[in-house]
Design an enzyme around this catalytic site. Sequence first.
Site, PDB file in Angstrom:
ATOM      1  N   TYR A  27       0.852  -1.191   0.000  1.00  0.00           N
ATOM      2  CA  TYR A  27       0.000   0.000   0.000  1.00  0.00           C
ATOM      3  C   TYR A  27       0.891   1.245   0.000  1.00  0.00           C
ATOM      4  CZ  TYR A  27      -4.131   2.783   1.490  1.00  0.00           C
ATOM      5  OH  TYR A  27      -5.169   3.676   1.583  1.00  0.00           O
ATOM      6  N   CYS A  28       0.654   2.157  -0.960  1.00  0.00           N
ATOM      7  CA  CYS A  28       1.365   3.426  -1.038  1.00  0.00           C
ATOM      8  C   CYS A  28       2.872   3.168  -1.120  1.00  0.00           C
ATOM      9  CB  CYS A  28       0.983   4.309   0.149  1.00  0.00           C
ATOM     10  SG  CYS A  28       1.621   5.993   0.065  1.00  0.00           S
ATOM     11  N   VAL A  29       3.675   3.767  -0.233  1.00  0.00           N
ATOM     12  CA  VAL A  29       5.119   3.569  -0.307  1.00  0.00           C
ATOM     13  C   VAL A  29       5.489   2.121   0.023  1.00  0.00           C
ATOM     14  CG1 VAL A  29       5.573   4.279   2.081  1.00  0.00           C
ATOM     15  CG2 VAL A  29       7.343   4.570   0.359  1.00  0.00           C
ATOM     16  N   LEU A  80      -1.365  -1.102  -4.229  1.00  0.00           N
ATOM     17  CA  LEU A  80      -2.506  -0.262  -3.885  1.00  0.00           C
ATOM     18  C   LEU A  80      -2.058   1.195  -3.837  1.00  0.00           C
ATOM     19  CD1 LEU A  80      -3.891  -2.458  -0.949  1.00  0.00           C
ATOM     20  CD2 LEU A  80      -4.616  -2.501  -3.351  1.00  0.00           C
TER      21      LEU A  80
END
Length: 613
Positions: A349-351, A377
Amino acid sequence: MTSPQAPDRTTPSKSVSNGAIPDGMNPPLPDIEALSRNAGQFVEAMGRNVARLLTPEGQASGPGDEMGDAAKVLGKVAEAWLSDPNRSAEAQARLSQDFLTLWGSTYLRLQGQRAEPVALPEPRDPRFAHAEWSTNPYFDFLKQAYLLATRWAEGLVDEAEGLDAQTRHKAQFYLRQFTAMLSPSNFLPTNPELIRHTLQESGANLVRGLKMYEEDLQAGGGQLRVRQTDPSGFEVGRNMAVTPGEVVFRNDLIELIQYAPTTETVLKRPFLMVPPWINKFYILDLNPQKSFLKWMVDQGLTVFCISWVNPDERHADKDFESYMREGIEAAIDAIGVATGESEVTAAGYCVGGTLLAVTLAMQAATGNRRIKSATLLTTQVDFTHAGDLKVFADEEQIRQVEMRMADRGYLEGARMANAFNMLRPNDLIWPYIVNNYIKGKTPSAFDLLYWNSDATRMPAANHSFYLRNCYLNNTLAQGRMVLGNVRLDLKKVQVPIFNLATREDHIAPALSVFEGSKSFGGKVDYVLAGSGHIAGVINPPAKPKYGYWTGGPVKGTLEEWIKAAVETKGSWWPYWFQWIEAQAPERVPARKPGGDALPSLGPAPGTYVRMRS
């Protein structure tokens, strides 16, 4: 503390037709004695805060280097216009004409005549929802004057000649911060709702607000940390992050949680979730109704989730490679011990997704290919179109961040939280300043904003590498990133990838995710969900708020892809699980956390997630 109520001291008055006071509404008269007493307390508290700001400690806690950078960038816009006196005069004339038209409209209204508005707020702008912004000519004039000036200034930035793309982007960003700050809705004398509220409370709201301001300043260690929610209603492990499970592994950087099964059989291939380390993992497990982790368990996945440590000076040298090896690789090792499986399905998710993509590239380069399919994501791997966060990532600003981190070994969590809030100042900053410090109201309890305020620190080595290699130099997408003396090439990544973007994402824009999909060498299923970075992901099937779009191969432009895409109402989660199950459908009896090899180190959600900044 309850709000003292002013007695009913309104007096009869005749209805007026010019709109200065709406028909049928009488101005409330304050309790003069209470107003005087509260004004004295307000002035006394203001004096304390001004005195504090005049000390060296107070000055050190003032606005950061962004103010100087904003002045420099907006100065370049001014120079661009002043270099051409004719264009500058034309621009000034446009604004003058707009204001003359507005004054004419206001004059007609003051005479009791109808007049069409010159400038209207956006339909979804909540700042001017109160009726008196439209019914009262004085406040309507302020509103429209603000809108005219704001849009004129935005046009100056957009139309300024000779600016490079980065300078224009920064000017647009900083201008949004200033215009959000200068809205008449933010100030007591220019906001009809705030005036009425203050008179009704005889100024007690200002006293309460200043008390909250002092508390938030103290909570931030001298930096104002604006509260966005009432934290007393939430506790991690009690009513947040409550999906049952056990911590089965721990090292300096992670606790690995394995969740208890709820089905008789599970997919044979275990699943690893890699959340971002710039936030805490329980955004994926806010409560049982919203929990993505619980929903995955209920579908029959053996779910493991990394919980990152909230780093301090001891972690200063933990770099991006450390997060890959002591994070993802160490977790896969532990999963193998717990389940006997050498291959996993992973999501980031994200980073956390960026780190997962780096790990995929490392595994492709070294042949140690244990991740067999990956879900990203709202993840960026190509930072060409990285959005407003690029404003904070030029060479000069990164150098300043590195100097700050050198003193402590980490970047304070509040700095990162403030940067995210600045992406949406009219939603995440000024409504809370007005509500807390002028209305004197404690914000309501909201789980998402509690999580948002639970900031984490960034280790110096890791954060510097991330800023330079991703936002500044974009080395991953260009095949130039090097970790552990290994050059990484995403084109060598052949595993199936599910790449989720969200339409209104301010952190990982949909265009950035779309273009990043072209960086991989294997098949990528790009899916576009509604809403933004959080709500677009946390969209449970039981109560879906948004739909999603699917459109096959990633090619051409995002606009072309969207035109050809198929919209589906409801949550994207079931569609994603079908994709996961298709990769490896074999099932086995459900597994208990840790198996027989890894004893529990404590119940979920563990200890690292409870470390506050």
